[in-house]
Structures are given as C-alpha cells and as structure tokens.
Design a protein around this motif. Structure first.
Motif, PDB file in Angstrom:
ATOM      1  N   ASP A 262      -3.381 -36.539  -8.092  1.00 31.95           N
ATOM      2  CA  ASP A 262      -4.628 -36.131  -7.747  1.00 31.95           C
ATOM      3  C   ASP A 262      -4.969 -35.010  -6.806  1.00 31.95           C
ATOM      4  O   ASP A 262      -5.498 -34.956  -5.552  1.00 31.95           O
ATOM      5  CB  ASP A 262      -5.541 -37.526  -7.079  1.00 31.95           C
ATOM      6  CG  ASP A 262      -7.193 -37.236  -7.026  1.00 31.95           C
ATOM      7  OD1 ASP A 262      -7.327 -35.999  -7.471  1.00 31.95           O
ATOM      8  OD2 ASP A 262      -7.658 -37.935  -6.142  1.00 31.95           O
ATOM      9  N   VAL A 263      -4.432 -33.652  -7.333  1.00 29.71           N
ATOM     10  CA  VAL A 263      -4.447 -32.658  -6.415  1.00 29.71           C
ATOM     11  C   VAL A 263      -5.114 -31.750  -7.216  1.00 29.71           C
ATOM     12  O   VAL A 263      -4.877 -31.203  -8.578  1.00 29.71           O
ATOM     13  CB  VAL A 263      -2.832 -32.238  -6.121  1.00 29.71           C
ATOM     14  CG1 VAL A 263      -2.953 -31.057  -5.233  1.00 29.71           C
ATOM     15  CG2 VAL A 263      -2.119 -33.344  -5.517  1.00 29.71           C
ATOM     16  N   ALA A 264      -6.060 -30.711  -6.788  1.00 32.52           N
ATOM     17  CA  ALA A 264      -6.368 -29.506  -7.152  1.00 32.52           C
ATOM     18  C   ALA A 264      -6.238 -28.381  -6.188  1.00 32.52           C
ATOM     19  O   ALA A 264      -6.445 -28.638  -5.096  1.00 32.52           O
ATOM     20  CB  ALA A 264      -8.047 -29.516  -7.680  1.00 32.52           C
ATOM     21  N   ARG A 265      -5.926 -27.089  -6.804  1.00 31.47           N
ATOM     22  CA  ARG A 265      -5.515 -26.011  -5.849  1.00 31.47           C
ATOM     23  C   ARG A 265      -6.327 -25.099  -6.029  1.00 31.47           C
ATOM     24  O   ARG A 265      -6.826 -24.648  -7.253  1.00 31.47           O
ATOM     25  CB  ARG A 265      -4.059 -25.605  -5.966  1.00 31.47           C
ATOM     26  CG  ARG A 265      -3.733 -24.412  -5.148  1.00 31.47           C
ATOM     27  CD  ARG A 265      -2.462 -23.831  -5.427  1.00 31.47           C
ATOM     28  NE  ARG A 265      -2.173 -23.439  -6.616  1.00 31.47           N
ATOM     29  CZ  ARG A 265      -1.004 -22.818  -6.918  1.00 31.47           C
ATOM     30  NH1 ARG A 265       0.185 -22.826  -6.076  1.00 31.47           N
ATOM     31  NH2 ARG A 265      -0.901 -22.237  -8.061  1.00 31.47           N
ATOM     32  N   ILE A 266      -6.993 -24.598  -4.977  1.00 33.74           N
ATOM     33  CA  ILE A 266      -7.878 -23.602  -4.886  1.00 33.74           C
ATOM     34  C   ILE A 266      -7.268 -22.227  -4.282  1.00 33.74           C
ATOM     35  O   ILE A 266      -6.755 -22.401  -2.903  1.00 33.74           O
ATOM     36  CB  ILE A 266      -9.535 -23.643  -4.235  1.00 33.74           C
ATOM     37  CG1 ILE A 266      -9.934 -25.003  -5.171  1.00 33.74           C
ATOM     38  CG2 ILE A 266     -10.387 -22.559  -4.215  1.00 33.74           C
ATOM     39  CD1 ILE A 266     -11.238 -25.400  -4.447  1.00 33.74           C
ATOM     40  N   THR A 267      -7.462 -21.067  -4.845  1.00 29.44           N
ATOM     41  CA  THR A 267      -6.996 -19.924  -4.143  1.00 29.44           C
ATOM     42  C   THR A 267      -7.947 -18.792  -4.134  1.00 29.44           C
ATOM     43  O   THR A 267      -8.432 -18.625  -5.337  1.00 29.44           O
ATOM     44  CB  THR A 267      -5.561 -19.392  -4.856  1.00 29.44           C
ATOM     45  OG1 THR A 267      -4.590 -20.318  -4.878  1.00 29.44           O
ATOM     46  CG2 THR A 267      -5.001 -18.140  -4.078  1.00 29.44           C
ATOM     47  N   ILE A 295      -3.765 -26.449   3.884  1.00 26.94           N
ATOM     48  CA  ILE A 295      -4.263 -25.008   3.822  1.00 26.94           C
ATOM     49  C   ILE A 295      -3.098 -24.008   4.239  1.00 26.94           C
ATOM     50  O   ILE A 295      -2.405 -24.451   5.140  1.00 26.94           O
ATOM     51  CB  ILE A 295      -5.305 -24.782   4.961  1.00 26.94           C
ATOM     52  CG1 ILE A 295      -6.189 -26.039   4.659  1.00 26.94           C
ATOM     53  CG2 ILE A 295      -5.966 -23.571   4.962  1.00 26.94           C
ATOM     54  CD1 ILE A 295      -7.506 -26.038   5.809  1.00 26.94           C
ATOM     55  N   VAL A 296      -3.275 -22.930   3.296  1.00 25.86           N
ATOM     56  CA  VAL A 296      -2.271 -21.890   3.772  1.00 25.86           C
ATOM     57  C   VAL A 296      -2.838 -20.592   3.593  1.00 25.86           C
ATOM     58  O   VAL A 296      -3.462 -20.364   2.712  1.00 25.86           O
ATOM     59  CB  VAL A 296      -1.062 -21.956   2.553  1.00 25.86           C
ATOM     60  CG1 VAL A 296       0.178 -20.885   2.930  1.00 25.86           C
ATOM     61  CG2 VAL A 296      -0.124 -23.342   2.834  1.00 25.86           C
ATOM     62  N   GLN A 297      -2.612 -19.763   4.687  1.00 26.44           N
ATOM     63  CA  GLN A 297      -3.050 -18.411   4.883  1.00 26.44           C
ATOM     64  C   GLN A 297      -1.801 -17.569   4.779  1.00 26.44           C
ATOM     65  O   GLN A 297      -0.935 -17.613   5.534  1.00 26.44           O
ATOM     66  CB  GLN A 297      -3.963 -18.114   5.812  1.00 26.44           C
ATOM     67  CG  GLN A 297      -4.452 -16.990   5.867  1.00 26.44           C
ATOM     68  CD  GLN A 297      -5.512 -16.594   7.079  1.00 26.44           C
ATOM     69  OE1 GLN A 297      -6.212 -17.443   7.524  1.00 26.44           O
ATOM     70  NE2 GLN A 297      -5.584 -15.190   7.345  1.00 26.44           N
ATOM     71  N   ASP A 306      -4.494 -13.756   1.235  1.00 34.71           N
ATOM     72  CA  ASP A 306      -4.916 -15.088  -0.055  1.00 34.71           C
ATOM     73  C   ASP A 306      -4.990 -16.391   1.009  1.00 34.71           C
ATOM     74  O   ASP A 306      -4.116 -16.469   1.666  1.00 34.71           O
ATOM     75  CB  ASP A 306      -3.720 -15.247  -0.876  1.00 34.71           C
ATOM     76  CG  ASP A 306      -3.902 -13.971  -2.088  1.00 34.71           C
ATOM     77  OD1 ASP A 306      -4.685 -13.122  -1.689  1.00 34.71           O
ATOM     78  OD2 ASP A 306      -2.786 -14.018  -2.576  1.00 34.71           O
ATOM     79  N   LEU A 307      -5.879 -17.143   0.663  1.00 33.14           N
ATOM     80  CA  LEU A 307      -6.136 -18.443   1.333  1.00 33.14           C
ATOM     81  C   LEU A 307      -6.077 -19.354   0.238  1.00 33.14           C
ATOM     82  O   LEU A 307      -6.721 -19.352  -0.853  1.00 33.14           O
ATOM     83  CB  LEU A 307      -7.481 -18.639   1.892  1.00 33.14           C
ATOM     84  CG  LEU A 307      -7.696 -18.627   3.202  1.00 33.14           C
ATOM     85  CD1 LEU A 307      -8.965 -18.392   3.826  1.00 33.14           C
ATOM     86  CD2 LEU A 307      -7.128 -19.855   3.726  1.00 33.14           C
ATOM     87  N   GLU A 329     -19.916 -13.341  -0.721  1.00 38.24           N
ATOM     88  CA  GLU A 329     -20.387 -12.868   0.265  1.00 38.24           C
ATOM     89  C   GLU A 329     -19.487 -12.152   1.134  1.00 38.24           C
ATOM     90  O   GLU A 329     -19.677 -11.092   1.745  1.00 38.24           O
ATOM     91  CB  GLU A 329     -20.994 -14.301   1.236  1.00 38.24           C
ATOM     92  CG  GLU A 329     -21.989 -14.035   2.245  1.00 38.24           C
ATOM     93  CD  GLU A 329     -22.152 -15.403   2.989  1.00 38.24           C
ATOM     94  OE1 GLU A 329     -21.879 -15.109   4.014  1.00 38.24           O
ATOM     95  OE2 GLU A 329     -22.551 -16.173   2.263  1.00 38.24           O
ATOM     96  N   ILE A 330     -18.174 -12.606   1.305  1.00 41.52           N
ATOM     97  CA  ILE A 330     -17.279 -11.960   2.244  1.00 41.52           C
ATOM     98  C   ILE A 330     -16.324 -10.986   1.314  1.00 41.52           C
ATOM     99  O   ILE A 330     -15.360 -10.293   1.842  1.00 41.52           O
ATOM    100  CB  ILE A 330     -15.969 -12.912   2.732  1.00 41.52           C
ATOM    101  CG1 ILE A 330     -15.325 -13.879   1.762  1.00 41.52           C
ATOM    102  CG2 ILE A 330     -16.878 -13.687   3.603  1.00 41.52           C
ATOM    103  CD1 ILE A 330     -14.413 -14.592   2.365  1.00 41.52           C
ATOM    104  N   GLU A 331     -16.840 -10.654  -0.007  1.00 43.36           N
ATOM    105  CA  GLU A 331     -16.212  -9.623  -0.990  1.00 43.36           C
ATOM    106  C   GLU A 331     -15.043  -9.946  -0.989  1.00 43.36           C
ATOM    107  O   GLU A 331     -14.099  -8.950  -1.268  1.00 43.36           O
ATOM    108  CB  GLU A 331     -16.444  -8.206  -0.323  1.00 43.36           C
ATOM    109  CG  GLU A 331     -18.098  -8.028  -0.190  1.00 43.36           C
ATOM    110  CD  GLU A 331     -18.157  -6.584   0.255  1.00 43.36           C
ATOM    111  OE1 GLU A 331     -17.291  -6.153   0.961  1.00 43.36           O
ATOM    112  OE2 GLU A 331     -19.229  -6.205   0.322  1.00 43.36           O
ATOM    113  N   ALA A 332     -14.420 -11.096  -1.298  1.00 45.94           N
ATOM    114  CA  ALA A 332     -13.136 -11.579  -1.908  1.00 45.94           C
ATOM    115  C   ALA A 332     -13.111 -11.451  -3.510  1.00 45.94           C
ATOM    116  O   ALA A 332     -14.351 -12.193  -4.025  1.00 45.94           O
ATOM    117  CB  ALA A 332     -12.952 -12.873  -1.581  1.00 45.94           C
ATOM    118  N   PRO A 333     -12.413 -10.884  -4.200  1.00 44.04           N
ATOM    119  CA  PRO A 333     -12.533 -10.395  -5.380  1.00 44.04           C
ATOM    120  C   PRO A 333     -12.371 -11.553  -6.343  1.00 44.04           C
ATOM    121  O   PRO A 333     -13.110 -11.648  -7.237  1.00 44.04           O
ATOM    122  CB  PRO A 333     -11.603  -9.474  -5.738  1.00 44.04           C
ATOM    123  CG  PRO A 333     -10.485  -9.578  -4.679  1.00 44.04           C
ATOM    124  CD  PRO A 333     -11.174  -9.927  -3.528  1.00 44.04           C
ATOM    125  N   SER A 334     -11.741 -12.696  -6.157  1.00 43.76           N
ATOM    126  CA  SER A 334     -11.529 -13.742  -7.217  1.00 43.76           C
ATOM    127  C   SER A 334     -11.064 -15.154  -6.572  1.00 43.76           C
ATOM    128  O   SER A 334     -10.642 -15.190  -5.447  1.00 43.76           O
ATOM    129  CB  SER A 334     -10.391 -13.547  -8.107  1.00 43.76           C
ATOM    130  OG  SER A 334      -9.122 -13.328  -7.525  1.00 43.76           O
TER     131      SER A 334
END
Ligand code: ADP
Ligand code: ASP
Ligand code: MG
Length: 407
Positions: A262-267, A295-297, A306-307, A329-334
């Motif tokens: 039950d895992v979803a990853r967001i980058t 959480i990995v930065q 990348d976060l 808002e923070i201008e991260a492109p994707s």
C-alpha cells in the motif's frame, strides 16, 4: 457472577459466513463453561468493508468522511448481531453492542479516529447479568455523537482498548493464521511462528505491513501494559504472546521480514534549495491528516533539489491536491506520482550495528535482480522500496539470506 473477564476478538475471515459465526459461538460457549466471563469484539464478515467502500464509490469519487464512517460501521453491526443471535440460539445469553453502546469514545478524525476514552459501565452491567457481550469492532463515537471508524484493521484496537478498560489480563486476537510469524506465512511457506514477541518489534512489523495486527493496537497494548495473544480461530494450536518481556526465546538478530504494497510515491522535481521549503510542503499534508513516510531530499545541483516521499495509495489523490499548488507556488517544475512500488523491511531489536545488515540486505536484493528505489532505516528496521511485482521474490530471498527458516 464471578470468573475472570476475558476479551477476545475474531477477525473478518473467522466470521466470514454463517457456519463460521456458529463455530465462533461454539468456541465462546466452551470458554464460558470453563468459567470465564467473555467480552467478544468482532470484525465485519469477510470482505464486507471493501464492498461497502466500493458501493460508496459508485455514488461519488470522494464520499464525505462522516457518511462513509457511518456506512462502514454497519459491517461490524451485522457480524456482532448475528453472533449474539447464534449464541442465544445455542442457549447462551448474549447481547450485541455497537461501539457507542460499549462506551468507546473517539476523536473526530473520520476514517482513522483514535480512542480517547472507554466507559465500560454498560459492558459490566451486562456481564453481571450473565450475558456474553459482543461488541462491534472498528468503531466509536465522538462527543457530538457522530460515529467514527478506527482505520483498516481497527477491530484489534477495540479489543485492546476494552481489555485495558475492563482490567482484563490480556486481549486474545483470533485470526486466520496461528500467530505471528517471521514473515507473512501466505508468502513464505517456511515462515516460523514465534511463541512471543516484544511490543516494540511487533509495532515496527505492523507499521511496515504485517497486517496481522493493527499498529495502534500494539501501541495501546504497550502503553496500557496489556499483553496481546494472537492465535487461530480455526485450531487450538498455541499462538504468539506480544508482551513487554522478559523474553525466554533465543533468537536471530533479524527477527522478521515485512512487506507493504500500500505504497504511493510522490516526487517533486526542481525544488529550490532554500530554508523553509520542506516545512511549507509538509505542514499542509500533516494538517490534513495525511501520514507521510520515507522522506528523501537529494543533494542539490545548482540550488535545485528533488524531494521524494511516500503515502498510502488511498491518500495519493488527496496528497497530490495539496502538493501541486504548493509546487506551483515555489516554482518547482513537476510533480510525479507512481503506484507500482512496495516496501520490504527487515526488523529486529538486535540489529544494533545496522551497517552489516544493510549490506547483506542490499546484496541479497541485488543477487535476486531487484532494483532498490529508496532506502530508509530506524534503529530496529531497514526498509527498501522496490517494484511491487518483485515483492514475493524479495521477501523469500531475504527470509533465506537472514537464516529465518530455522526460526
Ligand atoms: P483478521 O481478519 O483476522 O483481522 P488480517 O487479514 O487482518 O486478519 O490479518 C491476518 C493476515 O496477516 C494473515 O492472513 C497473514 O497473511 C497476514 N500477515 C502478514 N504478516 C504476517 C506475519 N508476520 N505473521 C502472521 N500473519 C501475517
Ligand atoms: N472491518 C474493518 C476492516 O476491514 C476492521 C477490521 O477488520 O478490523 O478494516
Ligand atoms: Mg485484521
């Protein structure tokens, strides 16, 4: 009426159909005849909770949390009332109570409510009249008298909370396996059963996917000092006692393997490397009750980083709704999301020098041709994020590599 009070819980498979409910009734009668006074928590029959969720989703993509909880609570009402009927038919006085009637008070967090109070007055009254008390698991009531549910698998928590509230010696959790094993016995046929395990280790295992126990139930057991006995509802085989020690068993440093699909990853790509950005992203997620894990930065290149983090799949859409505007808002492109990953973890309180264990874990996965997407550790756990399709292979390879077949 005298006799000690025993709190039992029967899971969904154990009350999956009419015959199984009658079988549970027989087990209860045998215990009453042995002199115990019984409070019995039940889950919904079989896949009922999943079916109710699917029904709600046919009405709307995002059912309102209050109505959804009231709907889901009915699953446990069905099984508890049927069990009370079966007992009475067998000549055993019994009464079915909803979570609210049983005195389970919770906060207002629908779908993942926490038990705040247990008022066992009604249960005590019923026990005193010689009845077996059947309690609908997984639910409670807020101060405003709205019905809440405790999160998937939450009937375990109802049982432990009632055991604490009633001063019972322990909570007995009856399920479809014979206890806690050093890997999911449905994935690893060679998995070994423990006779005992610590709260700390069980909490880590449960939090990282061993769904045999609801994590909150283990936490509550530890805090309240309630030992939890896990065993099969289908046999008399000895089960596993979860407790605070001291421990008699000699054991491996790596105690067990857990997996969680039950895992979803967001980058979030191209996050500006400035103080405060992480807080800006994670605070709104926390406020809306989404639990973020792993959480990995990455190290920044030209002041952009990348976060990456994971959430449960059922919370992915809500998390994206929160993250996307912040990214803009923070201008991260994707912002990227994927749902084909799973976690495999090795857990053991004896893994004090984690480095050696980590190396062995990574080599084992490498030799099985499994790519590691992300790694996280705690004092007693190492977790790798891998392709969901390779979970069974990974768990089996790790079980072998850490010599868990010998127990
Ligand atoms: P219930 O409906 O009784 O609450 P669950 O389905 O919630 O039962 O939990 C029991 C399941 O947990 C087992 O069928 C087994 O596949 C799974 N499981 C995962 N890890 C473990 C483990 N380490 N030991 C025992 N069971 C495990
Ligand atoms: N019926 C609920 C679920 O499926 C609670 C439980 O079984 O403990 O999650
Ligand atoms: Mg369960």
């Amino acid at each position: 009426m005298s006799g000690r009070v025993v709190v039992q819980k029967y899971g969904g498979t154990s009350v999956g159909d009419a015959e199984r409910i009658k079988h549970v009734a027989e087990r209860i009668v045998a215990r009453v005849q042995a002199g115990d006074r019984l409070v019995v928590v039940v889950s919904a029959m079989g896949e009922t909770t999943d079916e109710l969720i699917a029904l709600a989703q046919q009405m709307t993509d995002e059912p309102e949390a209050r109505e959804l909880d009231l709907l889901l609570s009915t699953g446990e009402i069905v099984s508890s009332t049927l069990l009370a009927m079966a007992l009475k038919h067998a000549g055993q006085p019994a009464v079915a109570l909803s979570g609210a009637q049983a005195g389970i008070g919770t906060d207002r967090r629908y779908g993942r409510a926490r038990i705040l109070s247990v008022d066992p007055k009604r249960i005590r009254q019923e026990l005193d009249t010689g009845r077996v008390v059947i309690v609908a698991g997984f639910q409670g009531i807020t101060e405003e008298e709205d019905t809440t549910t405790l999160g998937r698998g939450g009937s375990d928590t109802t049982a432990v909370a009632l055991a604490a509230g009633l001063g019972a010696e322990r909570a007995e959790i009856y399920t479809d396996v014979e206890g806690i094993y050093n890997a999911d016995p449905r994935l690893v046929p060679e998995a070994q059963k423990f006779s005992e395990v610590s709260y700390e280790e069980m909490l880590e295992l449960a939090s990282y996917g061993a769904k045999v126990m609801h994590p909150r139930a283990v936490e509550l057991g530890a805090v309240q000092g309630v030992p939890i006995y896990v065993a099969s509802s289908f046999s008399e085989a000895p089960g596993t006692l979860i407790h605070g020690g001291p421990f008699m068993e000699q054991r491996n440093k790596v105690l067990a393997i857990a997996q969680d699909t039950d895992v979803a990853r967001i980058t979030i790509r191209g996050v500006p490397d400035r103080p405060g950005i992480a807080a800006h992203l994670f605070e709104p997620l926390g406020e809306s009750g989404i639990s973020v894990d792993t959480i990995v930065q990455n190290a920044s290149v030209e002041r952009l980083t990348d976060l990456t983090f994971t959430v449960s799949r059922s919370e992915l859409n809500r998390a994206l709704d929160i993250v996307k505007p912040v990214a803009l808002e923070i201008e991260a492109p994707s912002v990227l999301a994927d749902t084909h990953l799973a976690k495999v973890s090795i857990v053991g309180a004896g893994m004090t020098s984690t480095a050696g264990y980590a190396g062995r874990m990574f080599r084992t996965l490498f030799e099985a041709g499994i790519n590691i997407e992300l790694i996280t550790t705690s004092e007693i756990r190492i977790t790798c994020l891998i392709d969901e399709k390779q979970v069974r292979e990974a768990v089996r390879a790790l079980h072998k590599a850490f010599e868990l077949e010998e127990g």
